[in-house]
Design a protein around this motif. Structure first.
Motif, PDB file in Angstrom:
ATOM      1  N   LYS A  42       0.820  -1.207   0.000  1.00  0.00           N
ATOM      2  CA  LYS A  42       0.000   0.000   0.000  1.00  0.00           C
ATOM      3  C   LYS A  42       0.857   1.261   0.000  1.00  0.00           C
ATOM      4  N   CYS A  43       1.682   1.452   1.015  1.00  0.00           N
ATOM      5  CA  CYS A  43       2.440   2.709   1.130  1.00  0.00           C
ATOM      6  C   CYS A  43       3.874   2.617   0.630  1.00  0.00           C
ATOM      7  N   GLY A  44       4.437   1.409   0.547  1.00  0.00           N
ATOM      8  CA  GLY A  44       5.791   1.256   0.051  1.00  0.00           C
ATOM      9  C   GLY A  44       6.864   1.172   1.112  1.00  0.00           C
ATOM     10  N   LYS A  45       6.481   1.163   2.404  1.00  0.00           N
ATOM     11  CA  LYS A  45       7.485   1.051   3.462  1.00  0.00           C
ATOM     12  C   LYS A  45       8.139  -0.323   3.433  1.00  0.00           C
ATOM     13  N   TYR A  54       1.571  -6.050   4.051  1.00  0.00           N
ATOM     14  CA  TYR A  54       1.295  -4.671   4.433  1.00  0.00           C
ATOM     15  C   TYR A  54       2.004  -4.344   5.744  1.00  0.00           C
ATOM     16  N   CYS A  55       2.390  -3.076   5.895  1.00  0.00           N
ATOM     17  CA  CYS A  55       3.027  -2.637   7.126  1.00  0.00           C
ATOM     18  C   CYS A  55       1.967  -2.531   8.230  1.00  0.00           C
ATOM     19  N   ALA A  56       2.411  -2.395   9.470  1.00  0.00           N
ATOM     20  CA  ALA A  56       1.486  -2.341  10.602  1.00  0.00           C
ATOM     21  C   ALA A  56       0.519  -1.174  10.473  1.00  0.00           C
ATOM     22  N   ASP A  57       0.993  -0.063   9.970  1.00  0.00           N
ATOM     23  CA  ASP A  57       0.148   1.124   9.833  1.00  0.00           C
ATOM     24  C   ASP A  57      -0.964   0.894   8.810  1.00  0.00           C
ATOM     25  N   CYS A  58      -0.616   0.338   7.668  1.00  0.00           N
ATOM     26  CA  CYS A  58      -1.604   0.139   6.604  1.00  0.00           C
ATOM     27  C   CYS A  58      -2.595  -0.974   6.919  1.00  0.00           C
ATOM     28  N   LYS A  60      -4.092  -1.237   9.747  1.00  0.00           N
ATOM     29  CA  LYS A  60      -5.109  -0.743  10.679  1.00  0.00           C
ATOM     30  C   LYS A  60      -5.770   0.563  10.259  1.00  0.00           C
ATOM     31  N   ARG A  61      -5.351   1.158   9.158  1.00  0.00           N
ATOM     32  CA  ARG A  61      -5.980   2.414   8.753  1.00  0.00           C
ATOM     33  C   ARG A  61      -6.186   2.474   7.245  1.00  0.00           C
ATOM     34  N   LEU A 167       3.945  16.252  16.326  1.00  0.00           N
ATOM     35  CA  LEU A 167       2.567  15.942  16.684  1.00  0.00           C
ATOM     36  C   LEU A 167       2.327  14.445  16.816  1.00  0.00           C
ATOM     37  N   THR A 168       1.301  14.086  17.576  1.00  0.00           N
ATOM     38  CA  THR A 168       0.878  12.694  17.662  1.00  0.00           C
ATOM     39  C   THR A 168       0.145  12.325  16.382  1.00  0.00           C
ATOM     40  N   SER A 169      -0.158  11.032  16.225  1.00  0.00           N
ATOM     41  CA  SER A 169      -0.845  10.570  15.026  1.00  0.00           C
ATOM     42  C   SER A 169      -2.196  11.267  14.855  1.00  0.00           C
ATOM     43  N   ARG A 170      -2.975  11.346  15.939  1.00  0.00           N
ATOM     44  CA  ARG A 170      -4.279  12.011  15.870  1.00  0.00           C
ATOM     45  C   ARG A 170      -4.114  13.500  15.564  1.00  0.00           C
ATOM     46  N   GLN A 171      -3.156  14.132  16.204  1.00  0.00           N
ATOM     47  CA  GLN A 171      -2.914  15.558  15.974  1.00  0.00           C
ATOM     48  C   GLN A 171      -2.482  15.821  14.536  1.00  0.00           C
ATOM     49  N   ARG A 172      -1.733  14.895  13.959  1.00  0.00           N
ATOM     50  CA  ARG A 172      -1.291  15.063  12.572  1.00  0.00           C
ATOM     51  C   ARG A 172      -2.479  15.067  11.620  1.00  0.00           C
ATOM     52  N   ARG A 173      -3.412  14.158  11.845  1.00  0.00           N
ATOM     53  CA  ARG A 173      -4.599  14.118  10.988  1.00  0.00           C
ATOM     54  C   ARG A 173      -5.435  15.385  11.142  1.00  0.00           C
ATOM     55  N   ASP A 174      -5.634  15.821  12.391  1.00  0.00           N
ATOM     56  CA  ASP A 174      -6.409  17.038  12.639  1.00  0.00           C
ATOM     57  C   ASP A 174      -5.707  18.270  12.065  1.00  0.00           C
TER      58      ASP A 174
END
Length: 229
Positions: A42-45, A54-58, A60-61, A167-174
């Motif tokens: 998905k992301c190429g990591k 898939y990586c751990a991030d991809c 779950k999101r 920023l945290t993950s949530r803060q980055r999205r916001d």
């Protein structure tokens, strides 16, 4: 006869800054970690296990782009090199990185049927202060090598966001909510390649891809010079 400017300002390796007519010098190239196999579909990591897809991030999101690829793993000497390109006016490095992206990832770009390259835009005030957008320089170098159009007017950044790295993950999205706005038009069926210097969490790419998809019928892919955790 060579370019006269190469005698006055000889090309340099973007890693060690030594004179190198071939971009990355041989010594530095041996130390760089190219993303070749075992990368997230998905992301190429880069992936730690050969059996993973898939990586751990991809896992779950959800991402708004179709797929991403990157040239290098964001580690070692790549970090200070990209920092200099981004903040120290070493904009000539973009030609080397863009050329290497074309060589190593050009086949993938062709297979995806990319019709247009779009750099991740900077906010106007930040671009005035820095004097340039490193993502735009990378996109133009890549476009020249692959003879693909680069559209710097399709997307703009309308909010001056805080630096993502603090920023945290949530803060980055916001932080990126509503950050981008369309300033051009998308033809139906466009295959757009978003280009940036570094991919970390994917929040910037997602925000830009979401804006593009909400504005027209297109597929969006992502490419960066380096990718990290």
């Amino acid at each position: 006869m060579g370019n006269v400017w190469d005698y006055i300002y000889p090309p340099r390796c973007p890693v060690c800054d030594g004179i190198s007519a071939r971009g990355f010098c041989d010594a530095c190239r041996r130390e760089l970690v190219y993303i070749q196999e075992d990368y997230c579909l998905k992301c190429g990591k880069p992936l730690e296990g050969e059996c993973e897809e898939y990586c751990a991030d991809c896992k779950k999101r959800r991402h708004y782009f179709e797929q991403g690829r990157a040239l290098f793993s964001y580690q070692g000497k790549i970090r200070p090199s990209l920092y200099r390109m981004k903040y120290a006016n070493r904009r000539e490095y973009a030609d080397v990185y863009g050329g290497e992206m074309a060589i190593c990832l050009g086949g993938w770009i062709r297979r995806m049927g990319i019709t247009k390259i779009v750099p991740i835009p900077l906010h106007a005030s930040r671009k005035r202060k820095r004097g340039y957008n490193q993502a735009e320089l990378l996109a133009k170098a890549l476009g020249r090598c692959l003879e693909l159009p680069v559209d710097t007017e399709l997307l703009c950044r309308v909010r001056k966001t805080a630096p993502q790295k603090k920023l945290t993950s949530r803060q980055r999205r916001d932080n990126l909510a509503g950050a981008f706005q369309m300033t051009g038009r998308i033809r139906p069926g466009e295959q757009i390649l978003l280009v940036d210097d570094i991919y970390t969490t994917g929040n910037t790419a997602d925000a830009a891809a979401r804006c593009l998809k909400q504005s027209g019928s297109c597929r969006v892919y992502v490419m960066s010079a380096a990718i990290g955790g």
